[in-house]
Design a protein around this motif. Structure first.
Motif, PDB file in Angstrom:
ATOM      1  N   ILE A  36       0.677  -0.829  -0.227  1.00 12.30           N
ATOM      2  CA  ILE A  36      -0.257  -0.037  -0.215  1.00 12.30           C
ATOM      3  C   ILE A  36       0.292   1.368  -0.278  1.00 12.30           C
ATOM      4  O   ILE A  36       0.605   2.642  -0.746  1.00 12.30           O
ATOM      5  N   ARG A  37       2.292   1.546   0.539  1.00 18.83           N
ATOM      6  CA  ARG A  37       2.762   2.540   1.281  1.00 18.83           C
ATOM      7  C   ARG A  37       3.618   2.345  -0.744  1.00 18.83           C
ATOM      8  O   ARG A  37       3.809   3.590  -1.414  1.00 18.83           O
ATOM      9  N   GLU A  39       2.334   1.631  -3.432  1.00 23.21           N
ATOM     10  CA  GLU A  39       1.168   1.893  -4.223  1.00 23.21           C
ATOM     11  C   GLU A  39       0.903   3.774  -4.093  1.00 23.21           C
ATOM     12  O   GLU A  39       0.707   4.812  -4.977  1.00 23.21           O
ATOM     13  N   LEU A  40       0.787   4.056  -2.718  1.00 22.95           N
ATOM     14  CA  LEU A  40       0.736   5.767  -2.865  1.00 22.95           C
ATOM     15  C   LEU A  40       1.392   6.968  -3.250  1.00 22.95           C
ATOM     16  O   LEU A  40       1.340   7.943  -3.751  1.00 22.95           O
ATOM     17  N   TRP A  53      -4.409   2.572  -4.441  1.00 19.20           N
ATOM     18  CA  TRP A  53      -3.892   2.379  -1.993  1.00 19.20           C
ATOM     19  C   TRP A  53      -5.580   1.966  -2.004  1.00 19.20           C
ATOM     20  O   TRP A  53      -5.565   1.349  -2.043  1.00 19.20           O
ATOM     21  N   ILE A  57      -6.615  -1.334  -0.197  1.00 24.55           N
ATOM     22  CA  ILE A  57      -6.557  -1.229   0.612  1.00 24.55           C
ATOM     23  C   ILE A  57      -7.319  -2.521   1.573  1.00 24.55           C
ATOM     24  O   ILE A  57      -7.129  -2.808   3.312  1.00 24.55           O
TER      25      ILE A  57
END
Length: 82
Positions: A36-37, A39-40, A53, A57
């Protein structure tokens, strides 16, 4: 194979299985948080303007919930666990 074990050993093995499964789930939740990080930082869009993201999640949330469930079953066994 659990049903082939002696009756006195089954609850202990079941608790151990729950704890090991919880550890796997927590490890996968941590790895998916790293995803997720990543993708951010990419700012990709999944569909309809929704960030990727935000769609992904659900992965760490799902693994965290499964881990919580297995920890709960390991620490607070049901009546059938002995």
């Amino acid at each position: 194979l659990l049903h082939r074990l002696p009756e006195w050993l089954r609850p202990r093995v079941r608790r151990l299985m729950h704890l090991l499964t919880a550890m796997v789930c927590v490890t996968l939740a941590a790895a998916s948080i790293r995803l997720i990080r990543l993708e951010l930082t990419m700012n990709d869009v999944a569909f309809l303007g929704i960030p990727r993201w935000l769609v992904l999640i659900i992965i760490p949330i799902g693994f965290a919930l499964m881990g919580w469930r297995f920890v709960r079953h390991a620490l607070m066994p049901s009546a059938k666990d002995g």
